[in-house]
Design a protein around this motif. Structure first.
Motif, PDB file in Angstrom:
ATOM      1  N   GLN A  76       0.807  -1.228   0.000  1.00  0.00           N
ATOM      2  CA  GLN A  76       0.000   0.000   0.000  1.00  0.00           C
ATOM      3  C   GLN A  76       0.837   1.273   0.000  1.00  0.00           C
ATOM      4  O   GLN A  76       0.307   2.371  -0.141  1.00  0.00           O
ATOM      5  CB  GLN A  76      -0.925   0.003   1.229  1.00  0.00           C
ATOM      6  N   ARG A  78       3.147   4.297  -1.089  1.00  0.00           N
ATOM      7  CA  ARG A  78       3.440   5.056  -2.312  1.00  0.00           C
ATOM      8  C   ARG A  78       4.361   6.213  -1.980  1.00  0.00           C
ATOM      9  O   ARG A  78       4.326   6.730  -0.860  1.00  0.00           O
ATOM     10  CB  ARG A  78       2.148   5.642  -2.908  1.00  0.00           C
ATOM     11  N   SER A  80       5.171  10.098  -2.343  1.00  0.00           N
ATOM     12  CA  SER A  80       4.419  11.326  -2.614  1.00  0.00           C
ATOM     13  C   SER A  80       4.925  11.906  -3.937  1.00  0.00           C
ATOM     14  O   SER A  80       6.038  11.575  -4.377  1.00  0.00           O
ATOM     15  CB  SER A  80       4.618  12.327  -1.485  1.00  0.00           C
ATOM     16  N   ARG A  83       8.347  13.064  -3.880  1.00  0.00           N
ATOM     17  CA  ARG A  83       9.279  11.997  -3.472  1.00  0.00           C
ATOM     18  C   ARG A  83       9.835  12.183  -2.057  1.00  0.00           C
ATOM     19  O   ARG A  83      10.684  11.439  -1.628  1.00  0.00           O
ATOM     20  CB  ARG A  83      10.470  11.869  -4.443  1.00  0.00           C
ATOM     21  N   GLU A  87       3.396   7.769   1.449  1.00  0.00           N
ATOM     22  CA  GLU A  87       1.946   7.766   1.683  1.00  0.00           C
ATOM     23  C   GLU A  87       1.525   6.361   2.075  1.00  0.00           C
ATOM     24  O   GLU A  87       2.020   5.372   1.527  1.00  0.00           O
ATOM     25  CB  GLU A  87       1.212   8.217   0.409  1.00  0.00           C
ATOM     26  N   ASN A  88       0.637   6.280   3.026  1.00  0.00           N
ATOM     27  CA  ASN A  88       0.062   5.011   3.512  1.00  0.00           C
ATOM     28  C   ASN A  88       1.080   4.112   4.209  1.00  0.00           C
ATOM     29  O   ASN A  88       0.884   2.902   4.296  1.00  0.00           O
ATOM     30  CB  ASN A  88      -0.584   4.207   2.364  1.00  0.00           C
ATOM     31  N   TYR A  89       2.159   4.682   4.685  1.00  0.00           N
ATOM     32  CA  TYR A  89       3.139   3.840   5.360  1.00  0.00           C
ATOM     33  C   TYR A  89       2.657   3.519   6.769  1.00  0.00           C
ATOM     34  O   TYR A  89       2.187   4.397   7.492  1.00  0.00           O
ATOM     35  CB  TYR A  89       4.509   4.527   5.436  1.00  0.00           C
ATOM     36  N   PHE A  95       9.482  -0.420   0.453  1.00  0.00           N
ATOM     37  CA  PHE A  95       9.626  -0.885  -0.937  1.00  0.00           C
ATOM     38  C   PHE A  95      10.554  -2.104  -0.977  1.00  0.00           C
ATOM     39  O   PHE A  95      11.731  -1.990  -1.340  1.00  0.00           O
ATOM     40  CB  PHE A  95      10.200   0.233  -1.818  1.00  0.00           C
ATOM     41  N   LYS A 108      13.743   5.263  -3.431  1.00  0.00           N
ATOM     42  CA  LYS A 108      13.094   4.140  -2.735  1.00  0.00           C
ATOM     43  C   LYS A 108      14.101   3.409  -1.841  1.00  0.00           C
ATOM     44  O   LYS A 108      13.771   2.998  -0.728  1.00  0.00           O
ATOM     45  CB  LYS A 108      12.467   3.183  -3.751  1.00  0.00           C
TER      46      LYS A 108
END
Lengths: 419, 594
Positions: A76, A78, A80, A83, A87-89, A95, A108
């Motif tokens: 889930q 992403r 932003s 960079r 988001e949603n961490y 990653f 990443k």
């Protein structure tokens, strides 16, 4: 055609020659053998006396809870649009599958490093020595400064897996972590110095830093620009701790490659052993081949000390094995080397971890000034086997504070612990 | 007592040398640390004159002892209600050898006049009393309560609030010992530690604020005014004692006591009601008569704090304390007892009609700091305080020229109180100056101070036709500073060497400091510049350099230039080039630490 085959054979042979095997000892005499496996910084150290004892590589397992959180939440996550934010961490590695062809691979990798498995909740390192001094390369370093640090501790606010509240502490200010380095126990002129640092999740918000200065007996506000400045004149700066401790948003990152390189993940000596003679700016220990991401970071901050850093990040443990730090002219200035010892228990300690934890020591060498700082945890003068606490929250014991709990990471605690 | 002090000092020094304890001695919960230093100061009032004015040997021993951890004493005994307890002791022993060696030259006072005295002219008994200090400077217990976010520090201690460096506003809990080396050492050495109960209530979050806490203290009577010394002690205030004037010329001396004794034909040796100059006012040193209290609230603004930027740390402060007289204010230290009956009674008791005063003053203050990283990468600091009722010598309140005390009419005055507003705006900026240091930044610190005196009356002479310094007619009205003189006190006759030490509406000061690290922290230079733009642009330049020979041995060099841009005395109260006129000093200090 025949010439071409000959060239290939010759190159293959040379490549085979430029390799190391377990049992090898890499010294300045045979450094060419490891030429492809070490960066310019480590090479510089070997050429000045450091020895690499080559051992067979061993896996570094992630902590079970970290692995499970990665499996549960990573899909889930992403980046932003700018960079600079996730988001949603929630927890775990953001990653886990890096595609080196992804234009965002470098950033990443840096976010993975930021949320690495090494410490997810908190850490306490205590009672360790940090000598620094000039290098002659022929005789042991005579330290001109040697600090004994009482406590160095960090408390993460999100991505927590071991200590309640999980996965995030009540966090109205958007703290990523708070860090406390206090008190400095020796020498006397530095006794009582303490630093408090807040790192925010929001990349647009700079750190907050305070320093208790015993000479003026009060807490001073510090500028973030000082994070890259060598602390009290020795060689290590705050942003170099753990290989890199600056905010990801403060640099432009570029993936230079994925390579097999040498690093220290399983130190033979838990109490770090400095190399003999004039090479005692480094620890002589076991090095093993690792898959490494080579990342270049160029700072965006105007007052930053360095031109760029090249980080060698282990692709399995997600720790920085070494970092080459360049000045504004692009010349190698400093070398940071981490010497990890992944294990479940520190010798003599009554604390046994569920997973292998990354106990580490480090060295920072100023190649231009021929000066080095050695960070030894545990230090030679530390009698207590309990110098490390990973993810122990209130059970992280120290004479200076009750545990890795919120009340310790405050300005009022800095005033209370100070004299 | 002196012999006991001597023995204690020598014993400590011997233990230090014999022990060779370079490594930090730690025995479980016990930490012992300290240092021994020898400081030599050479003063050079002009290019042809120089002399040793200080050879000070200092020994410090610090003990930190963890009495109680996690509510358990020695990890054995559960102590109810207390989470942690720690004992802190700091001993300082000093031997000032100049009181034995008596080197140096005849010194000048602030008026530029030779005082006619050398250190050797101090009586042997006085010198014996001054050469040793043997003191447990700090001794306190830190207690953290178990179930409350409350901690206490109980005992003899220093409390430092505020944002200023080396000039005082909110840092006012502990008065200064200005006899140590006037104000030319770190405040840490100069503050007089006092027996205080200090508490800290850690609130953490209050609405949109974080890191909030309330700190409060009560000094239950152990308070002293700032300690000051007089010439010929070489690092004293730049005047001889105005009461006793140790020059003792053939006419019997020009000190106030001596003049009054001659005039009234009886020995006058004390101040009114037994008060002692810079030592004791008309109060008892007990909780009822000499308590001091203060409280501050500190917090950091969060993202939802209205108006203020996020990350601003601020404090709100309140003090109710006696006036210590050590913050650079040209305030009154004494007042004339103007009531003729009281004055006459005092003289009959052998007292001068003059009283040392340290009145209570209410003060409210604010301090704040903010790190602006985007554009300037600078920390901004501000501190301000408003004081209610600071005492000033008021020339309009003087003895009548026709009274039996007319001899005092031009030199001692009554007191009027006024409010003052003081402040400082400063900045700290780490700055790369790569041509000078490629490896480390320079930390540049700047401060701008102001003192504003509200409702400051104009000064005038008794004769409206005459202009100050009123050498002919005498003082008329307006506030006077501590160095004002009509000439009567210094020469015995009016009209000569009269000076007005004006109490100004505004006093300003600029300070600029730069420091960096060379050779991996082995060499640490400081450059300090101070400018007082109000009082004839008097200035001070300080060059300091610490050289760490090893981690345990430090050699420090210092050079201080005090610049008076005029050929006349400059009366400034900050302690810059006016007060220290002719005191350019070179210092070398060697420190061993463990």
């Amino acid at each position: 055609m025949r010439a071409g085959i000959a060239t290939i054979v010759l190159c293959t042979a040379l490549t085979a020659l430029a390799d190391v095997e377990p049992g090898d000892v890499i010294t300045k005499e045979n450094v060419a053998k490891a030429a492809d496996l070490i960066g310019p910084g480590v090479r510089w150290c070997v050429e000045h006396g450091m020895k690499l004892h080559i051992v067979a590589p061993r896996r570094v397992e992630w902590p079970r809870r970290y692995r499970e959180a990665t499996e549960k939440y990573s899909a889930q996550v992403r980046l932003s649009p700018d960079r600079n934010r996730l988001e949603n961490y929630v927890a775990g590695m953001p990653f886990p599958n890096i595609d080196v062809n992804d234009p965002d691979a470098a950033i990443k990798i840096m976010w993975n490093y930021q949320y690495k498995p090494l410490i997810t909740d908190d850490v306490l390192m205590r009672d360790f020595q940090v000598p620094s001094g000039p290098l002659t390369y022929t005789a042991p370093m005579v330290p001109d400064r040697e600090f004994t640090i009482g406590d160095m501790r960090r408390l993460y606010y999100n991505g927590r897996l071991f200590v309640d509240p999980k996965p995030e502490m009540p966090n109205p200010d958007g703290i990523r972590y708070k860090e406390l380095l206090a008190p400095v126990v020796a020498p006397y002129d530095m006794k009582g110095v303490g630093g408090l640092y807040f790192r925010y999740i929001d990349a647009s918000r700079q750190d907050d830093s305070w320093l208790y200065v015993p000479a003026v007996r009060r807490v001073r506000r510090m500028s973030t620009a000082q994070r890259s400045d060598a602390l009290f004149g020795q060689d290590a700066d705050q942003d170099s701790f753990w290989g890199y401790s600056g905010h990801i948003a403060w640099s432009e990152w570029k993936l230079l490659g994925v390579k097999e390189m040498l690093g220290v993940l399983h130190r033979e000596h838990f109490r770090p052993q400095r190399c003999e003679g004039g090479a005692d700016f480094a620890f002589c220990d076991n090095w093993e081949k690792r898959k490494v991401y080579v990342i270049e970071g160029i700072t965006k901050l105007p007052q930053y000390a360095y031109g760029k850093r090249v980080l060698y990040i282990d692709a399995e443990a997600w720790v920085v094995l070494a970092s080459d730090i360049y000045d504004k002219r692009g010349e190698l200035w400093k070398v940071w080397i981490e010497y990890f010892s992944f294990r479940k228990q520190a010798p003599g300690s009554d604390l046994v971890y569920e997973d292998e934890m990354g106990f580490t020591s480090a060295t920072m060498i100023d190649t231009q000034m021929n000066h080095a700082t050695v960070i030894m945890i545990p230090g030679p003068a530390s009698p207590d086997p309990n110098t490390w606490y990973f993810n122990q929250g209130p059970n992280a014991r120290s004479p200076y504070a009750p545990g890795n709990i919120e009340e310790v990471f405050t300005i009022s605690h800095l005033i209370n612990v100070a004299h | 007592m002196a012999r006991t002090s001597q023995r204690a000092f020598l014993l400590c020094a011997a233990l230090f040398w014999a022990g060779r304890v370079w490594a930090l001695p730690r025995y479980g919960p016990l930490e012992i640390s300290g240092n021994a230093s020898a400081q030599q100061l050479f003063r050079s009032p002009d290019v042809e004159t120089w002399g040793l004015v200080q050879q000070r040997n200092t020994f410090k021993l610090r003990v930190d002892y963890n009495l109680l951890e996690r509510g358990r004493l020695a990890d054995l005994l559960e102590i109810p209600g207390i989470e942690r307890a720690k004992l802190f002791l700091l001993y300082r022993g000093v031997y000032d050898s100049v009181y034995d060696l008596t080197p140096g030259f005849e010194q000048n006072d602030i008026y530029g006049l030779p005082i006619g005295l050398r250190l050797s002219d101090l009586p042997a008994r006085t010198r014996q009393g001054l050469r040793f200090e043997n003191r447990l400077r700090e001794a306190y217990l830190d207690l953290k309560l178990r179930h409350l976010p409350l901690s206490f520090r109980l005992g003899r201690q220093q409390i430092v609030w505020g944002e200023t460096d080396n000039f005082r506003m909110l840092d006012r809990v502990n008065p200064l010992d200005l006899s140590w080396h006037l104000q030319q050492e770190t405040w840490d050495e100069l503050r007089i530690p006092l027996w205080i109960i200090k508490g800290l209530w850690d609130i953490d979050r209050v609405g949109p604020l974080n890191n909030a806490f309330v700190e409060f203290y009560w000094n239950p009577g152990d308070w002293y005014p700032a300690k000051k010394a007089f010439l010929p002690r070489p690092w004293s205030a730049p005047i001889v004692n105005p009461l006793t004037d140790s020059r003792s010329p053939p006419d019997g001396g020009r000190g106030l006591f001596q003049i009054l004794s001659r005039f009234y034909q009886r020995p006058i040796t004390k101040l009114y009601r037994g008060t002692r100059l810079f030592q004791q006012g008309d109060y008892v040193r007990d909780p009822g008569d000499n308590s001091q209290v203060g409280v501050r609230f500190s917090a950091v603004t969060g993202s939802e704090t209205p108006i203020l930027p996020e990350g601003l740390q601020f404090t709100l402060n309140y003090f109710y304390q006696r006036w210590p007289g050590d913050d650079g204010t040209n305030a009154a230290s004494f007042r004339a007892v103007l009531d003729p009956r009281e004055a006459r009674a005092a003289v009959l008791r052998g007292e001068a009609p003059l009283e040392f005063i340290a009145p209570y003053v209410h003060a409210v203050g604010l301090s704040a700091n903010y790190a602006e990283e985007e554009y300037t990468q600078t920390v901004y600091r501000v501190e301000t305080i408003y004081e209610f009722g600071v005492p000033f010598l008021d020339a309009s309140k003087s003895f009548s020229l026709t009274s039996p005390f007319a001899i005092l009419a031009n030199d001692v005055y009554g007191v009027s109180k006024r409010d003052m507003w003081k402040g400082m705006i400063g900045f700290d900026r780490p700055t790369w100056i790569r041509p000078l240091n490629r490896k480390a930044t320079f930390l540049i610190l700047g401060q701008f101070f102001w003192h504003y005196l509200l409702d400051n009356p104009d000064i005038a002479c008794r004769d409206p036709q005459e202009r100050p310094p009123c050498a002919r007619s005498g003082q008329g009205k307006g506030f006077r500073g501590q160095f004002s003189t009509s000439g009567v006190a210094t020469t015995g006759s009016p009209g000569q060497l009269a000076y007005i030490d004006k109490v100004r509406d505004w006093e300003l000061l600029l300070t600029l400091t730069a420091t960096t690290f060379y050779k991996g922290g082995k060499i640490v230079p400081f450059v300090v510049y101070l400018l007082d733009p109000v009082n004839s642009y008097n200035q001070e330049v300080m060059l300091l350099l610490d050289y760490f020979i090893t981690n345990h041995a430090i050699l420090s060099f210092s050079q201080r230039f005090f610049i008076n841009t005029t050929d006349h005395p400059v009366f400034e109260s900050w302690g810059v080039g006016g007060l220290n006129r002719g005191r350019t000093e070179t210092g070398i200090k060697f420190t061993l630490q463990f």
